[in-house]
Design an enzyme around this catalytic site. Structure first.
Site, PDB file in Angstrom:
ATOM      1  N   HIS A  60       8.061 -34.434  64.151  1.00  0.00           N
ATOM      2  CA  HIS A  60       9.380 -34.757  63.584  1.00  0.00           C
ATOM      3  C   HIS A  60      10.192 -35.673  64.492  1.00  0.00           C
ATOM      4  CE1 HIS A  60       8.490 -31.001  61.121  1.00  0.00           C
ATOM      5  NE2 HIS A  60       8.512 -32.012  60.275  1.00  0.00           N
ATOM      6  N   ASP A 153       7.768 -38.579  54.722  1.00  0.00           N
ATOM      7  CA  ASP A 153       7.156 -37.414  55.372  1.00  0.00           C
ATOM      8  C   ASP A 153       6.382 -36.639  54.300  1.00  0.00           C
ATOM      9  OD1 ASP A 153       8.447 -34.415  57.036  1.00  0.00           O
ATOM     10  OD2 ASP A 153       6.430 -35.283  56.854  1.00  0.00           O
TER      11      ASP A 153
HETATM   12  N1  SAM Z   1       4.912 -32.707  57.984  1.00  0.00           N
HETATM   13  C1  SAM Z   1       3.874 -32.614  56.972  1.00  0.00           C
HETATM   14  C2  SAM Z   1       2.737 -33.554  57.251  1.00  0.00           C
HETATM   15  O1  SAM Z   1       2.726 -34.147  58.319  1.00  0.00           O
HETATM   16  O2  SAM Z   1       1.841 -33.673  56.423  1.00  0.00           O
HETATM   17  C3  SAM Z   1       4.452 -32.852  55.612  1.00  0.00           C
HETATM   18  C4  SAM Z   1       5.829 -32.298  55.512  1.00  0.00           C
HETATM   19  S1  SAM Z   1       6.470 -31.821  54.053  1.00  0.00           S
HETATM   20  C5  SAM Z   1       5.938 -30.183  53.909  1.00  0.00           C
HETATM   21  C6  SAM Z   1       5.606 -32.730  52.809  1.00  0.00           C
HETATM   22  C7  SAM Z   1       6.399 -32.628  51.541  1.00  0.00           C
HETATM   23  O3  SAM Z   1       6.133 -33.716  50.664  1.00  0.00           O
HETATM   24  C8  SAM Z   1       6.106 -31.355  50.719  1.00  0.00           C
HETATM   25  O4  SAM Z   1       7.228 -30.534  50.751  1.00  0.00           O
HETATM   26  C9  SAM Z   1       5.768 -31.871  49.309  1.00  0.00           C
HETATM   27  O5  SAM Z   1       6.303 -31.043  48.305  1.00  0.00           O
HETATM   28  C10 SAM Z   1       6.435 -33.239  49.342  1.00  0.00           C
HETATM   29  N2  SAM Z   1       5.908 -34.210  48.365  1.00  0.00           N
HETATM   30  C11 SAM Z   1       4.619 -34.408  47.990  1.00  0.00           C
HETATM   31  N3  SAM Z   1       4.545 -35.393  47.071  1.00  0.00           N
HETATM   32  C12 SAM Z   1       5.822 -35.828  46.845  1.00  0.00           C
HETATM   33  C13 SAM Z   1       6.400 -36.823  46.001  1.00  0.00           C
HETATM   34  N4  SAM Z   1       5.635 -37.577  45.186  1.00  0.00           N
HETATM   35  N5  SAM Z   1       7.739 -37.002  46.037  1.00  0.00           N
HETATM   36  C14 SAM Z   1       8.524 -36.239  46.864  1.00  0.00           C
HETATM   37  N6  SAM Z   1       8.039 -35.261  47.684  1.00  0.00           N
HETATM   38  C15 SAM Z   1       6.695 -35.078  47.669  1.00  0.00           C
END
Ligand code: SAM
Length: 281
Positions: A60, A153
């Site tokens: 982060h 992210d």
């Molecule tokens: N830090 C993690 C990593 O390095 O892989 C990822 C962090 S965060 C948990 C990833 C987030 O992206 C998830 O909460 C997921 O729901 C979200 N996400 C996936 N596809 C997405 C999209 N098309 N639009 C917005 N958010 C999305």
């Protein structure tokens, strides 16, 4: 305690010992949270480790500070994904006016705040934070707002996240960025997912004039160096001096456990196997 297995790769199985403390099949993904003695709380999405209390700070901080320090005056930030809130916590250490987070799955925000509160540290309640529950790709297609910084992210290019790795998406990011805007995205393990950084570098190079990589080692993202790609509308992020970075870092009195002015530059130094695949050097 039982074994929590990551099955991101069909031929590699990573196990963390811990207790399952919550799980939910959301509209978009399978969410699990384990409590482990070594890594603290761990968030899994579709059996892939997203973040752990032990080493989340590395990811982060490096997704946030290199851009917000390199940008001359970041005021309006867009974050896509990031439902665990770690990136928001780091962004709020800067003098920004507003950060909009576009997260497709509200359950990730709810359960991350409940079980991993140290990640967001109350960031979701900040007056500067606007939460939008939507697909990030749809949001950038329809918004008329302009941003200084965009931080993507997202998980790996699986399921709903896949669209966040497309040329159409990057072209829309380019159009929502102001004239000196900069974006960053994670592009996976340089050893286990070598095509991810190469393919996204080639796509981004057709959209942005300045694209370069930075790498970090994150213990729970297995596969050696983990990579990010930074794409900028100007060359400034590559031209900023060590003196300027140090001055801003000190002026902000940034509290960081990983990022510092040395790392700002060192993280861009690439071993040959990565440089060759990217810059064809
Ligand atoms: N830090 C993690 C990593 O390095 O892989 C990822 C962090 S965060 C948990 C990833 C987030 O992206 C998830 O909460 C997921 O729901 C979200 N996400 C996936 N596809 C997405 C999209 N098309 N639009 C917005 N958010 C999305």
């Amino acid at each position: 305690m039982d074994w929590a297995h990551e099955t991101l790769y069909s031929d590699i199985k990573i196990g963390l010992k811990g207790n399952l403390i919550d799980k939910k099949k959301t509209t978009y993904q399978n969410l699990k949270i384990y409590d482990t003695p070594r890594f603290g709380k761990v968030l899994f999405l579709d059996n892939t480790i997203q973040t752990t209390e032990m080493d989340e700070f590395i990811y982060h901080e490096m997704l946030t500070h290199p851009l917000l320090i390199a940008h001359p005056n970041p005021k309006n930030v867009l974050v896509i994904g990031a439902g665990d809130g770690g990136v928001l916590r780091e962004i709020l250490k800067h003098k920004i006016n507003k950060v909009t987070i576009v997260e497709i799955d509200n359950e990730v925000i709810t359960l991350s705040q409940k079980h991993l509160p140290s990640l967001s540290k109350g960031a979701f309640n900040s007056k500067k934070v606007k939460i939008v529950i939507d697909d990030g790709a749809k949001f950038v297609e329809k918004t008329s707002e302009k941003f200084d910084i965009v931080i993507i992210d997202s998980p790996d290019p699986i399921g709903v996240a896949r669209i966040l790795f497309s040329k159409k998406f990057y072209t829309n990011i380019f159009s929502v960025l102001r004239s000196n805007g900069i974006m960053i995205r994670q592009t996976g393990s340089t050893m286990f997912q070598p095509d991810e950084i190469k393919e996204n570098y080639q796509i981004l190079k057709t959209v942005f004039p300045c694209v370069y990589a930075q790498i970090v080692a994150i213990p729970t993202y297995v596969g050696g160096f983990f990579s990010f790609l930074i794409a900028s509308k100007t060359k400034r992020p590559q031209k900023i001096s060590y003196k300027e970075v140090t001055k801003k870092y000190n002026k902000l009195n940034l509290e960081t456990k990983y990022y510092n002015p040395d790392i700002h530059f060192a993280s861009r130094k690439l071993p040959n196997y990565i440089k060759k695949g990217l810059y064809n050097e």
